[in-house]
Design a protein around this motif. Structure first.
Motif, mmCIF file in Angstrom:
data_model
loop_
_atom_site.group_PDB
_atom_site.id
_atom_site.type_symbol
_atom_site.label_atom_id
_atom_site.label_comp_id
_atom_site.label_asym_id
_atom_site.label_seq_id
_atom_site.Cartn_x
_atom_site.Cartn_y
_atom_site.Cartn_z
ATOM 1 N N LYS A 88 0.822 -1.212 0.000
ATOM 2 C CA LYS A 88 0.000 0.000 0.000
ATOM 3 C C LYS A 88 0.856 1.262 0.000
ATOM 4 C CE LYS A 88 -4.215 -1.885 2.013
ATOM 5 N NZ LYS A 88 -5.317 -1.640 2.952
ATOM 6 N N ALA A 89 0.184 2.379 -0.257
ATOM 7 C CA ALA A 89 0.873 3.656 -0.383
ATOM 8 C C ALA A 89 1.543 4.086 0.907
ATOM 9 C CB ALA A 89 -0.115 4.729 -0.845
ATOM 10 N N PRO A 117 1.687 12.340 -4.753
ATOM 11 C CA PRO A 117 0.322 11.934 -4.377
ATOM 12 C C PRO A 117 0.019 12.182 -2.904
ATOM 13 C CG PRO A 117 1.724 10.019 -4.721
ATOM 14 C CD PRO A 117 2.493 11.197 -5.225
ATOM 15 N N TYR A 118 1.077 12.281 -2.105
ATOM 16 C CA TYR A 118 0.873 12.525 -0.674
ATOM 17 C C TYR A 118 0.514 13.979 -0.415
ATOM 18 C CZ TYR A 118 3.193 8.011 -0.545
ATOM 19 O OH TYR A 118 3.528 6.694 -0.758
ATOM 20 N N GLU A 121 -3.198 14.283 -2.471
ATOM 21 C CA GLU A 121 -4.190 13.299 -2.012
ATOM 22 C C GLU A 121 -4.728 12.443 -3.162
ATOM 23 O OE1 GLU A 121 -7.220 15.336 0.119
ATOM 24 O OE2 GLU A 121 -5.873 16.044 1.693
ATOM 25 N N ILE A 123 -4.515 9.361 -3.871
ATOM 26 C CA ILE A 123 -4.326 7.972 -3.436
ATOM 27 C C ILE A 123 -5.697 7.316 -3.435
ATOM 28 C CG2 ILE A 123 -3.580 6.452 -1.560
ATOM 29 C CD1 ILE A 123 -1.645 8.682 -0.706
ATOM 30 N N GLY A 127 -6.069 2.354 -0.954
ATOM 31 C CA GLY A 127 -4.686 2.596 -0.557
ATOM 32 C C GLY A 127 -3.641 1.901 -1.405
ATOM 33 N N SER A 129 -3.193 2.334 -4.827
ATOM 34 C CA SER A 129 -2.790 3.061 -6.033
ATOM 35 C C SER A 129 -2.568 4.535 -5.724
ATOM 36 C CB SER A 129 -3.858 2.936 -7.131
ATOM 37 O OG SER A 129 -4.149 1.578 -7.398
ATOM 38 N N ALA A 130 -1.618 5.137 -6.424
ATOM 39 C CA ALA A 130 -1.323 6.559 -6.262
ATOM 40 C C ALA A 130 -0.901 7.146 -7.599
ATOM 41 C CB ALA A 130 -0.223 6.761 -5.227
#
Length: 750
Positions: A88-89, A117-118, A121, A123, A127, A129-130
């Motif tokens: 997960k991301a 992506p963080y 947002e 994402i 959780g 894929s980003a």
């Protein structure tokens, strides 16, 4: 009818006669015209349709705001990072991969505004894929030519994490490059192969190299001249690459057809014992006249596209109209001059094994003679069977579904980038094709505007139209903001369309719509598709009425028969309906789709039905005018209606078959292309022409005319005052130069 007279006005006959007498002048004028048209077009340059002019409605307003503000939206790219086996991301390796991707693309020096992506947002809900997002530097139109280093950098990161992560890029630049690489040569191959295919069929039809070359040369010179003229007229009505391709198709089809009609008649008259000069006069007065009637009718049909209000359609319509007019003029001027110059040499380069079949000069066809014998023996049965068959073929068109094809519909899932497109839409519905709200205000940073933008972002998600993230980009200097809203529904255009309606009808009025002086049109692929559909649906009736009414009037004036005009329209509509039915059956219902590589499309591309109607209605008139002209000519010479029908159909069968085979072959080439929209166009055109040249002209037309008998030539007395554009003169009159003088406009009994 036997007591009627007709005026020997003979526009076609006079043009052909003058060209034959002044052959070098006629050829010189044509060459000069082609060279001048090309030179003027090259000097003027071609103006192409702007994005802001492509559509009306909100899409047009949004494009106009962007154009007027001078903002050039960059080509945006996205890298999908997807964990395998539960990664997960939030995991360390995932975060490391994100950083590696960002560093790799920045290192190419080809990108800007790389976002994590963080921070944005982006994402997915599960959780896994980003999205790393960035823009290409430079001109967005040429971004596809510069994206390869970026693709290579992303591919290198993928190699480093191949076991645990899927890392792949998608965006405007990468899609354009992929499609150019995969399909860019498709159109060129189709266009280049169309000419040799047409030449090969003509060689078989005529059995002589020179005779086969003439129609191809006429078509090519008409196309070259039209390309130049398109450059000139584009300054008044912008053109496009699509219009260029359609012009080439139509130009090749009608250019070859018109020359074929003329040349075949001239050869037939010479084989019947007439001298070269008389044979040319007969061909000019008969086939030449049929070419003018057909050409004007085709031009009228093409002009129907000018009533759509869609810039692309208007460009296609005008380009097609020009090439038909040029080919028509060339056929009745330079062609008789060339035939006069060549004389017997038109038979040069004969193909030995085709000699025996091409010697036959009566134009008769044993196959069609046999068919026609049965048709005329039982016309009622023939009409019922043929009409029933065509209506059955057309029946699937009743539930035709039209839409702009999505990426996976257009290209299938064979390309890796299409699979990436599907994965992004699964994880981020609407992420690959977000709605774009173009907000224009007097002061984009005014508190009420900033508050409305924030409210719009919040309500877009709370209304259920989007799951986010909603991105806002401000352009302070231009007082413009771009709001990107991923639509719920993703690549499902029906669901995405419902989400778009929520934005337009609910979210926008409650937020941005409350601020005075703010414009907020919503554009994007889904919005563009919806606006295009709305405008196209609104233009169907005026285009249909224009084409049908004007074609009816032209047929009425050309044949002085209410019956012929009505049957012409009905038969053409039947062939168009049958083509629609075949399209729906193959591409929507999937019947035999594997035979043409059309599995899983499920819809007809939005623009095709109206486009096919206009093109097919015009091209169908080629055969119809030619066959009915020959039937009427035979009737004027004293044959009974039944004998005239048999004579007209049988003697034109060879030329109609040759012309149809050329059209079907050329259109079928486009049916082999990888893009489903082009495949649908090619299959639809090829099927319609095939049906038109066989079932319509070979069975239904003679059966209907046989049933009507003398009523074929019915014209109410109150219509006798209409302009007389009927047949120039009977062949016997033309054959004896002392019997009539076509330049004087005298009347002769027929």
């Amino acid at each position: 009818m036997g007591n009627q007279t007709t005026r020997v006005r003979g526009l076609a006959a006079r043009a052909g006669g003058w060209s034959a007498r002044h052959r070098w002048a006629a050829v010189g004028i044509w060459v000069l015209f082609v060279v001048l048209a090309m030179g003027l077009g090259s000097a003027a340059g071609r103006v192409d349709v702007k994005d802001s002019d492509q559509l009306q409605g909100e899409t047009h307003t949004a494009a106009k705001i962007i154009e007027d503000s001078g903002i050039e939206e960059p080509a945006s790219e996205t890298v999908l990072i997807q964990g395998r086996d539960g990664l997960k991301a939030t995991d360390g390796e995932f975060r490391q991969a994100v950083q590696s991707v960002m560093k790799a693309v920045e290192g190419t020096g080809k990108v800007t505004d790389v976002t994590s992506p963080y921070d944005t947002e982006t994402i997915s809900g599960d959780g896994r894929s980003a999205l790393v997002q960035f823009d290409m530097t430079g001109d967005p139109e040429t971004a596809g030519e510069r994206v390869q280093p970026v693709l290579d950098a992303v591919a290198q990161v993928q190699k480093e994490h191949a076991d645990t992560l899927r890392i792949e890029e998608i965006g405007g630049a990468s899609m354009r490059k992929t499609f150019d690489d995969a399909f860019g040569d498709d159109f060129q191959k189709a266009e280049y192969s169309a000419v040799p295919v047409a030449f090969g069929i003509l060689l078989i039809a005529f059995g002589a190299l020179v005779a086969a070359l003439l129609p191809v040369l006429l078509a090519i010179t008409a196309i070259m001249a039209t390309m130049g003229l398109m450059g000139v007229v584009s300054h008044a009505m912008p053109m496009s690459d699509t219009a260029n391709s359609v012009m080439l198709l139509v130009g090749l089809a009608v250019g070859v057809d018109y020359c074929l009609f003329y040349l075949r008649r001239e050869r037939e008259e010479r084989a019947a014992g007439r001298d070269a000069q008389t044979a040319l006069r007969v061909a000019a007065a008969t086939s030449g006249r049929a070419i003018i009637v057909s050409g004007v009718t085709v031009c009228v049909a093409m002009a129907g596209m000018l009533f759509t209000g869609l810039a692309e359609f208007e460009a296609m319509g005008l380009a097609s109209l020009i090439v038909v007019a040029v080919a028509m003029v060339g056929s009745v001027t330079v062609l008789p001059a060339l035939l006069s110059l060549l004389g017997e040499r038109v038979e040069k380069g004969r193909i030995p094994f085709l000699r025996r079949r091409t010697r036959k000069g009566d134009g008769g066809s044993r196959f069609w003679s046999a068919v026609l014998k049965g048709v005329l023996a039982k016309p009622v049965v023939s009409v019922l069977v043929a009409t029933g068959a065509l209506l059955a073929i057309a029946a699937p068109a009743v539930d035709m579904k039209t839409q702009q094809l999505t990426l996976d519909q257009e290209f299938g899932d064979s390309l890796p980038i299409v699979q990436t497109y599907n994965r992004v839409n699964e994880s981020f519905p609407g992420g690959t094709e977000p709605a774009e709200v173009v907000v224009k205000a007097e002061d984009i940073n005014a508190p009420e505007v900033r508050s409305a933008l924030a409210d719009f972002r919040e309500r877009a998600i709370s209304s259920g139209a989007s799951r986010g993230p909603v991105e806002i980009k401000l352009h302070d200097a231009q007082n413009v903001a771009f709001v990107y809203v991923p639509l719920v529904g993703g690549s499902d255009l029906d669901k995405a369309g419902a989400s778009l309606d929520k934005l337009r009808d609910e979210v926008r009025p409650a937020t941005l719509g409350k601020v005075d002086g703010v414009q907020a049109p919503i554009t994007g692929q889904v919005a563009g598709s919806q606006d295009f559909n709305d405008q196209l649906v609104g233009s169907v009736v005026p285009v249909f009425v224009f084409v049908v009414v004007f074609a009816f009037v032209l047929m009425l004036l050309s044949f002085r028969s209410l019956t012929v005009a009505i049957t012409s329209i009905v038969l053409n509509l039947l062939s168009v309906g049958a083509a629609y039915g075949i399209l729906v059956g193959v591409f929507q219902h999937g019947w035999g789709a594997s035979l043409v590589g059309a599995e899983g499309v499920g819809a007809i591309v939005t623009w095709l039905p109206l486009f096919l109607f206009v093109i097919l209605f015009g091209l169908s008139m080629d055969y119809h005018v030619f066959v009915v002209s020959r039937i009427r000519e035979a009737r004027l010479r004293g044959r009974t209606t039944k004998d005239a029908i048999a004579h007209g159909v049988v003697t034109t069968a060879g030329v109609v078959t040759s012309a149809a085979v050329i059209m079907v072959a050329v259109f079928a080439i486009f049916g082999t292309l990888s893009m489903q929209s082009m495949k649908q166009m090619g299959v639809g055109l090829a099927a319609a022409v095939l049906i038109d040249a066989t079932v319509i002209r070979g069975v239904l037309l003679p059966a209907v005319m046989a049933l009507l008998g003398e009523r074929n030539w019915y014209l109410p007395k109150w219509l006798h005052r209409l302009p007389d554009l009927t047949h120039d003169e009977a062949p016997e009159a033309v054959a004896h130069g002392d019997a009539v003088r076509d330049d004087e406009g005298e009347r002769v009994g027929v």
